[in-house]
Design an enzyme around this catalytic site. Structure first.
Site, mmCIF file in Angstrom:
data_model
loop_
_atom_site.group_PDB
_atom_site.id
_atom_site.type_symbol
_atom_site.label_atom_id
_atom_site.label_comp_id
_atom_site.label_asym_id
_atom_site.label_seq_id
_atom_site.Cartn_x
_atom_site.Cartn_y
_atom_site.Cartn_z
ATOM 1 N N ASN A 115 0.850 -1.187 0.000
ATOM 2 C CA ASN A 115 0.000 0.000 0.000
ATOM 3 C C ASN A 115 0.886 1.237 0.000
ATOM 4 O OD1 ASN A 115 -1.878 2.007 0.382
ATOM 5 N ND2 ASN A 115 -2.917 1.013 2.082
ATOM 6 N N ASN A 133 -6.156 6.425 -1.180
ATOM 7 C CA ASN A 133 -7.111 5.838 -2.124
ATOM 8 C C ASN A 133 -7.658 4.493 -1.633
ATOM 9 O OD1 ASN A 133 -5.041 3.980 -2.574
ATOM 10 N ND2 ASN A 133 -4.460 4.817 -4.567
ATOM 11 N N ASP A 134 -7.451 4.174 -0.364
ATOM 12 C CA ASP A 134 -7.880 2.873 0.140
ATOM 13 C C ASP A 134 -9.387 2.687 0.030
ATOM 14 O OD1 ASP A 134 -5.273 2.375 0.709
ATOM 15 O OD2 ASP A 134 -5.472 2.428 2.893
ATOM 16 N N GLY A 169 -5.831 -2.531 0.311
ATOM 17 C CA GLY A 169 -5.220 -1.220 0.088
ATOM 18 C C GLY A 169 -3.966 -1.209 -0.761
ATOM 19 N N ASP A 227 -1.619 -1.067 -3.995
ATOM 20 C CA ASP A 227 -1.889 -0.236 -5.169
ATOM 21 C C ASP A 227 -0.652 -0.112 -6.064
ATOM 22 O OD1 ASP A 227 -0.278 1.533 -3.644
ATOM 23 O OD2 ASP A 227 -2.036 2.499 -2.785
ATOM 24 N N ASP A 240 -6.379 -14.210 -19.641
ATOM 25 C CA ASP A 240 -7.126 -15.009 -18.683
ATOM 26 C C ASP A 240 -8.177 -15.891 -19.376
ATOM 27 O OD1 ASP A 240 -7.881 -15.387 -15.765
ATOM 28 O OD2 ASP A 240 -9.793 -14.643 -16.529
ATOM 29 N N GLU A 256 -3.928 -18.481 -20.470
ATOM 30 C CA GLU A 256 -4.273 -19.363 -19.357
ATOM 31 C C GLU A 256 -5.307 -20.373 -19.821
ATOM 32 O OE1 GLU A 256 -6.296 -19.258 -14.922
ATOM 33 O OE2 GLU A 256 -7.207 -18.333 -16.673
#
Length: 616
Positions: free
Chosen positions: A143, A148-149, A168, A170, A335, A364
């Site tokens: 974090n 910006n949490d 949190g 980032d 993905d 994947e």
């Protein structure tokens, strides 16, 4: 009576006016355009812009008021969307072009910025077997910006710091630890998705609600671009985790769908895919089985995109091109690869690689049998249905062998026998190999905290063929747990409330220092000796639990020994004279000096240990 008739007439007149007003076209409104810009000088220069707004039906271009003549408008089923095809002109400066649209009653002008491409020699480099990839789940890594949490305007999530809630981490947290990643020896960073996920359990990032915007709780588009730049300045590459197959349930498209076939099914009427991934290229699969795999939703909260819609297909191709060009990133991890339309994916791959020839894309396809997995790699001899144009696949076959080996009583035979199947792949050295990632138990957890077994697994991972990937924290022996929330635990020292900082050597536990030094040393040897990453691999049937193989590139020959026995083992290097072309062999121990000894031509290795020996 006359007065009464007058009032009745007036009332009818007012109603008629209101009725006519409803029937008449309303004001045109454009709220958003995607992509937000394009670049001059790209091979992909016929771009389709998607307009969001109101009353976007029956539009035409007013030629004498528009800067771009090569343009065409298409209607969507919903009046909230329209599409404009534009041929991007060649320019020698950043230019904002205007297109003026009308519906015969109202007009609106839209702005289309066309930018100059940046001269970036460090960008779009791809990744290959000379790379060692560091995989990060950003919410749980570090974090770097507590402001910006938790932000307004986002769906109420699970409690902050809960197992499935946000923690949190980032983009700034990753930027803050670029030096650590570099010093450990990694050359590339794969980051789990960073796009906006305005939904519940949003921390993992795999349910996007805006495909052109970084989630504000991770940072901004500009900060992501800064991350790529700073990584490049440190000699690191960035791999973008991308999803063509689905989006998040709270994406604006869900409640106002551009076309009736934009999704496979609807929010109210859909089914979950049966996950029959091997059926996609199976010789005898029924079309119903294949279709149900591709058309089914991955989970209820992830609406399945229908890439057979030509407008959506262009949107997805352009979206990825835009992120590559905008940020300068180096590769893609795609993905849920088997769940999308395969014809579309082949075009998506080909278009990206045509624009960026040095790029790499790994898919994947979670299939642990190499015979089925190999069909997803491009130029497969086994796949007669569709050349995927996919350069790399994630090697779930070798992953299964490594995990089987790592468990108590696991055998090296799993490693040997899986590698023996490499004839199935068109390019085994371009497979992405791993022992753990964000979806599976950490290797230390799987090995029941048996450090010696984990070390043997890491030795194999970092000396065999392919592109090795290590999950954040594996380098310090993080254990995690069985659930996703547990295995995606916080990196010690990445968050303000932590009492110690494992990014700093002096703050690591003794056990963490041991694994870290072991991993870092192996990584640096792999980087120094190109035979390990690029050379021919020659292995021999295990003798009991003694497994050994050579990596050979021209005159550079390295012997790797893995002793999974509970006793000392010996081998005579003279028996390989025909292979190493040396009558008198000198050996340098590159790794494992405390575990191995050499007496003339006899190499002795301790129990549960490994070694790398340079043969001269």
């Amino acid at each position: 009576m006359m007065i009464m008739n007058f009032y009745r007439f007036t009332k009818i007149l007012v109603l008629c006016v209101l009725f006519v007003k409803v029937l008449l076209p309303q004001d045109i409104k454009v709220n958003k355009i995607e992509p937000p810009n394009w670049w001059s000088g790209m091979k992909y220069n016929k771009v389709q812009f998607m307009l969001y707004g109101n009353n976007l039906k029956n539009l035409s271009i007013i030629e004498n008021l528009s800067d771009l003549k090569e343009a065409k408008v298409y209607e969507a089923h919903s009046s909230s969307y329209s599409f404009i095809d534009v041929e991007i002109p060649a320019t020698n400066r950043d230019t904002v072009y205007t297109i003026t649209l009308t519906n015969s009653v109202d007009t609106v002008s839209i702005k289309l910025p066309v930018l100059q491409r940046s001269n970036c020699p460090d960008c779009y480099k791809g990744f290959n077997s000379e790379d060692i990839i560091y995989l990060i789940t950003p919410d749980r890594f570090s974090n770097g910006d507590i402001s910006n949490d938790e932000l307004p305007g986002f769906v109420t999530d699970y409690p902050f710091k809960s197992e499935v809630g946000r923690h949190g981490g980032d983009i700034q947290g990753i930027i803050n630890h670029i030096d650590y990643i570099k010093e450990t020896g990694f050359t590339s960073i794969w980051i789990n998705p960073l796009l906006e996920n305005n939904s519940k359990m949003s921390y993992h990032g795999y349910a996007a609600t805006d495909l052109y915007k970084i989630d504000e709780r991770f940072g901004t588009n500009e900060l992501y671009k800064k991350l790529v730049y700073m990584a490049h300045q440190s000699g690191l590459k960035i791999i973008f985790d991308h999803i063509n197959n689905h989006i998040g349930i709270n994406h604006p498209w869900i409640n106002d769908t551009p076309f009736d076939d934009w999704f496979n099914g609807t929010k109210e009427n859909n089914f979950i895919t049966p996950h029959e991934k091997i059926s996609v290229f199976s010789s005898y699969a029924n079309n119903l089985t294949i279709d149900s795999t591709i058309n089914g939703w991955f989970v209820k909260q992830m609406p399945d995109l229908n890439q057979r819609n030509i407008f959506l297909a262009k949107y997805l191709i352009q979206n990825m091109l835009w992120w590559i060009e905008y940020s300068g990133l180096d590769g893609i991890r795609e993905d849920t690869y088997p769940y999308s339309d395969q014809k579309f994916l082949a075009e998506w791959n080909a278009t990206i690689l045509n624009e960026y020839p040095n790029f790499n894309i790994t898919g994947e396809a979670w299939i642990e049998d190499p015979a089925f997995l190999a069909q997803y790699q491009k130029d497969s001899k086994l796949n007669q249905k569709q050349n995927t144009n996919l350069p790399s696949v994630i090697d779930f076959g070798l992953y299964r062998a490594i995990r089987n080996f790592s468990e108590p009583n696991g055998s090296v035979n799993d490693l040997y026998e899986t590698l023996a199947k490499d004839f199935l792949y068109s390019d085994p050295n371009n497979l992405l190999t791993f022992a753990d990632n964000h979806d599976i138990d950490r290797i230390m957890f799987a090995a029941k905290k048996d450090v010696s077994k984990v070390k043997l697994a890491l030795t194999f991972l970092l000396t065999t063929r392919g592109i090795p990937q290590i999950y954040y924290g594996t380098e310090i022996g993080m254990v995690g747990g069985k659930s996703h929330g547990e295995l995606r635990e916080e990196f010690p020292g990445g968050f303000p409330e932590h009492s110690r900082n494992a990014f700093d050597e002096k703050d690591r536990l003794v056990s963490e220092k041991e694994i870290y030094k072991f991993t870092q040393s192996l990584i640096n040897i792999r980087k120094k000796y190109k035979s390990i990453s690029k050379g021919e691999l020659i292995h021999f049937p295990p003798k009991g639990e003694l497994y050994f193989y050579f990596r050979i590139l021209e005159k550079e020959k390295i012997l790797i020994i893995i002793n999974n026995n509970d006793r000392n083992e010996s081998m005579d290097i003279k028996s390989f004279n025909d292979l190493i072309h040396s009558k008198k062999t000198n050996c340098d121990i590159l790794f494992g000096a405390d575990e191995v000894s050499i007496d003339d031509s006899i190499i002795n290795i301790k129990p549960k240990s490994s070694a790398l020996i340079l043969i001269k």
